[in-house]
Design an enzyme around this catalytic site. Structure first.
Site, short mmCIF file in Angstrom:
data_model
loop_
_atom_site.label_atom_id
_atom_site.label_comp_id
_atom_site.label_asym_id
_atom_site.label_seq_id
_atom_site.Cartn_x
_atom_site.Cartn_y
_atom_site.Cartn_z
N LYS A 110 0.95 -1.18 -0.06
CA LYS A 110 -0.26 -0.01 -0.14
C LYS A 110 0.97 0.70 0.45
CE LYS A 110 -4.30 0.69 0.42
NZ LYS A 110 -5.61 0.17 0.07
N1 GLU Z 1 -6.79 -0.07 -3.09
C1 GLU Z 1 -7.95 -0.75 -3.44
C2 GLU Z 1 -8.26 -1.73 -2.36
O1 GLU Z 1 -7.43 -1.67 -1.21
C3 GLU Z 1 -6.88 -1.68 -4.90
C4 GLU Z 1 -6.42 -1.85 -4.87
C5 GLU Z 1 -5.56 -2.49 -6.16
O2 GLU Z 1 -6.75 -2.54 -7.07
O3 GLU Z 1 -4.49 -3.07 -5.76
O4 GLU Z 1 -7.68 -3.07 -2.71
#
Ligand code: GLU
Length: 418
Positions: A110
């Protein structure tokens, strides 16, 4: 866990408490648990940005790569004043188990920048995104780490990130997912998280034997996840009775007309003030008289303090980590079923995976294929999770972590990390 301990856990400690819990049930080796406690790599970057008024502002940005045993790190990029290192770490851990639960060939990561994107211009956001990408480009790559939108970011942010990365490494669309379709994004990615949430609601309703028309739904958040959940769940027949966003909240026990609401939101920028419903407070959305409650915005909104006020019988976690461990205990004691974030909001990363495969193959799928494959994967993951929970007599969140941790641990063993 004693309530007073649970109440003071940081976000990453909260996620870890679910991992410890799973480790005990699945008899995980101590070495592997030790390895899962901390991320593989964390980057903190100083991000100087010349603001439109001429002054320099220094932001702080992070990328946390939690575990890559199952494949390249994958996860979104969050722009939010509260996106500090611990929150980003917690969200990276969740991505590891989310990707494992969905059986995607990815690890978990993240990114985050502590900023308030609602108070920044497009040019400032463009510069910030490029500066961030330039500071972390060496740990990114289509086989290393792939970013995506999250709270406060969108397809435009991904376009800037792809462009900044491309200036250093050559055109590489697969470095980000959730980018505009015109630049190699996938059809159906924008709706994907909400579509996954709605599919989980439909599947659970089917298990309960209750038709969607008899299910009243309250939704906290009307951004990408919340608004698409309302549209798609509405199309499936669910009755959306309350919706809140940052600026206000509305309710209508007879059901909110989502198409009319969308017209209002396009003009007003908020659900607040919509004529087809009554105004209520944001806190009242969580306590609204409904059957399914969908938190689809911030994390940690349901805590030991307010979980007792939840009137829904099912919590559908569209947001990441919307419930603290003490909130979870209160819900469990009250027999409120919590369908966990790592399943419910996994439609987004699942279509991110489809986008990445399309980019790698330089071949675009039609929308029907994206939606059909998402449907199949969500239903399979939902059924697999519920079957595991029934077999072990666990709650859905426990079963999700048992399965996720098991799969990550097996990849760790096979690679010989420990
Ligand atoms: N931000 C989204 C999540 O928390 C998508 C992450 C992604 O597509 O890599 O799942």
């Amino acid at each position: 866990m004693p309530a007073e301990v649970a109440a003071i856990l940081s976000p990453s400690e909260s996620v870890l408490s679910s991992v410890y819990d799973a480790a005990q049930r699945i008899h995980l080796e101590a070495d592997i648990l030790e390895l899962l406690k901390t991320p593989w790599r964390e980057i903190r970057a100083q991000l100087p940005v010349r603001m439109d008024h001429g002054k320099l502002q220094i932001f702080e940005g992070y990328r946390v790569q939690h575990n890559g045993a199952r494949g390249p790190y994958k996860g979104g990029l969050r722009y939010h004043p509260k996106a500090d290192i611990d929150e980003v770490r917690a969200l990276a851990m969740l991505m590891t188990y989310k990707c494992a639960l969905m059986d995607l060939p990815f690890g978990g990561a993240k990114g985050g920048i502590m900023c308030d994107p609602t108070r920044m211009s497009m040019t400032e956001l463009n510069r910030l995104t490029r500066t961030y990408t330039q500071h972390i480009h060496m740990v990114l790559g289509i086989a290393r780490d792939i970013a995506a939108p999250d709270m406060g970011t969108n397809a435009q942010t991904m376009a800037w990130m792809m462009d900044a990365y491309g200036q250093l490494h050559g055109h590489t669309p697969g470095i980000v997912t959730g980018k505009p379709v015109e630049l190699g994004g996938s059809y159906g990615r924008e709706q994907a998280t909400g579509r996954g949430v709605a599919i989980c609601m439909r599947e659970y309703a089917q298990r309960e034997g209750v038709p969607p028309a008899d299910i009243r739904v309250a939704v906290q958040g009307y951004g990408n996840v919340g608004s698409w959940t309302c549209r798609l769940a509405g199309q499936m027949g669910f009755k959306i009775v309350a919706i809140g966003d940052v600026k206000g909240a509305i309710a209508n026990p007879a059901g909110i007309d989502i198409a009319a609401l969308d017209k209002w939101v396009a003009l007003a920028g908020s659900v607040a003030g919509f004529e087809g419903a009554e105004p209520i407070t944001n806190e009242a959305v969580l306590a609204y008289d409904c059957d399914y409650l969908v938190p689809a915005a911030l994390g940690e909104v349901i805590t030991g303090e307010n979980a007792g006020a939840v009137r829904a019988r099912v919590l559908v976690e569209g947001a990441n980590h919307p419930v603290t461990p003490s909130g979870d205990e209160v819900l469990a004691a009250r027999k409120v079923v919590a369908l966990p974030d790592v399943l419910v909001n996994a439609g987004g990363v699942t279509v991110s995976y489809f986008e990445w495969t399309q980019n790698v193959q330089q071949f675009r799928w039609p929308l029907e294929r994206v939606n059909d494959e998402l449907e199949a994967r969500m239903v399979a993951a939902f059924n697999g999770l519920m079957a595991r929970a029934a077999l072990d007599g666990t709650r859905p969140r426990q079963a999700a972590f048992d399965m996720g941790v098991e799969r990550v641990a097996q990849a760790i063993r096979l690679r010989g990390f420990v």
